[in-house]
Design a protein around this motif. Structure first.
Motif, PDB file in Angstrom:
ATOM      1  N   LYS A 178       0.907  -0.951   0.059  1.00  0.00           N
ATOM      2  CA  LYS A 178      -0.459   0.367  -0.136  1.00  0.00           C
ATOM      3  C   LYS A 178       1.034   1.627   0.127  1.00  0.00           C
ATOM      4  O   LYS A 178       0.270   2.270  -0.780  1.00  0.00           O
ATOM      5  CB  LYS A 178      -0.827  -0.173   0.856  1.00  0.00           C
ATOM      6  N   THR A 218       1.050   2.968  -3.519  1.00  0.00           N
ATOM      7  CA  THR A 218      -0.003   2.857  -3.981  1.00  0.00           C
ATOM      8  C   THR A 218      -0.554   4.234  -3.999  1.00  0.00           C
ATOM      9  O   THR A 218      -0.192   5.160  -2.814  1.00  0.00           O
ATOM     10  CB  THR A 218      -1.594   1.695  -3.636  1.00  0.00           C
ATOM     11  N   ASN A 273      -2.413   7.922  -3.772  1.00  0.00           N
ATOM     12  CA  ASN A 273      -3.190   9.000  -2.600  1.00  0.00           C
ATOM     13  C   ASN A 273      -4.331   9.344  -3.069  1.00  0.00           C
ATOM     14  O   ASN A 273      -4.340  10.720  -3.463  1.00  0.00           O
ATOM     15  CB  ASN A 273      -2.408   8.890  -1.717  1.00  0.00           C
ATOM     16  N   CYS A 314      -7.905   5.546  -3.765  1.00  0.00           N
ATOM     17  CA  CYS A 314      -6.790   4.968  -3.104  1.00  0.00           C
ATOM     18  C   CYS A 314      -6.160   5.805  -1.592  1.00  0.00           C
ATOM     19  O   CYS A 314      -6.563   7.202  -1.859  1.00  0.00           O
ATOM     20  CB  CYS A 314      -6.568   4.998  -4.304  1.00  0.00           C
ATOM     21  N   CYS A 362      -4.036   2.357  -8.580  1.00  0.00           N
ATOM     22  CA  CYS A 362      -4.814   2.792  -7.773  1.00  0.00           C
ATOM     23  C   CYS A 362      -6.303   2.190  -8.795  1.00  0.00           C
ATOM     24  O   CYS A 362      -6.832   2.685  -9.181  1.00  0.00           O
ATOM     25  CB  CYS A 362      -5.342   4.504  -8.392  1.00  0.00           C
ATOM     26  N   LYS A 373     -12.678  -0.518  -6.829  1.00  0.00           N
ATOM     27  CA  LYS A 373     -12.605  -1.586  -6.030  1.00  0.00           C
ATOM     28  C   LYS A 373     -13.246  -3.100  -7.125  1.00  0.00           C
ATOM     29  O   LYS A 373     -14.141  -2.777  -8.065  1.00  0.00           O
ATOM     30  CB  LYS A 373     -13.271  -1.724  -5.597  1.00  0.00           C
ATOM     31  N   ARG A 383      -7.537  -3.214  -5.253  1.00  0.00           N
ATOM     32  CA  ARG A 383      -8.938  -3.573  -4.236  1.00  0.00           C
ATOM     33  C   ARG A 383      -9.672  -4.071  -4.510  1.00  0.00           C
ATOM     34  O   ARG A 383     -10.038  -4.511  -5.102  1.00  0.00           O
ATOM     35  CB  ARG A 383      -8.533  -2.122  -4.097  1.00  0.00           C
TER      36      ARG A 383
END
Length: 184
Positions: A37, A40, A42, A46, A129, A132, A182
């Protein structure tokens, strides 16, 4: 479309001319493993730290005058993948990038290097990212050995234009692929 592009990329691995011994690796991200993470993005939902991983390489082909680096997600649901990091004009005497070298402003990059515009619209590293619930995406880290000391492209050039110039000047390439996904 992303799966098709990834399949073509994998197929091209067997037909690409690689310099014997030219290797790219990371102490932070292992090939074929999940990305932590910390590396990954931001934003866009994410919550990573968006820190670029440390990278190191060896065995560049004879005649290498500079390097270029790309990080690409062929699985992004865009029809053309997603460019996460593009760096050109890395001097030939450089053989590593420190963790977080890809921060905005370029202060972590070797002198003369240029971070190009990514699909996030920034001139910096943008970590994974994926949406989901998607299966984990593949992130292709590729280092190119180039026969020219400097690629001359506009600062806001598209990834396609930069890629064209990289391939027109390529002596060899080294890569590894890692994954990130994710949960819903």
């Amino acid at each position: 479309m992303g799966k098709f592009i990834f399949a073509m990329l994998v197929a091209s691995l067997s037909s690409t001319t690689y310099a014997s011994g030219f290797k790219l690796s990371s102490p932070d991200i292992k090939s074929h493993h999940m990305i932590a993470k910390r590396y990954t993005y931001n934003g866009f939902g994410c919550t990573g730290d968006n820190i670029s991983p440390a990278l190191k390489w060896k065995g560049a082909p004879k005649g290498t005058r500079s390097f270029a680096l790309t990080v690409y997600d062929p699985d992004a649901p865009t029809g053309s993948g997603w460019w996460h990091w593009i760096v050109i004009n890395i001097p030939a005497n450089v053989h590593s990038l420190a963790e977080n070298a890809g921060k905005a402003g370029g202060s972590g990059m070797p002198a003369g290097s240029e971070q190009m515009r990514t699909d996030f619209g920034i001139h910096a590293y943008g970590g994974p990212c994926p949406p989901k619930g998607d299966k984990p995406h593949h992130y292709v880290f590729t280092l190119y050995a180039l026969k020219t000391a400097k690629l001359k492209v506009p600062k806001n050039a598209s990834a396609a234009l930069v890629g064209f110039m990289i391939h027109a000047n390529m002596l060899g390439e080294a890569r590894f692929v890692a994954r990130y996904g994710r949960h819903k």
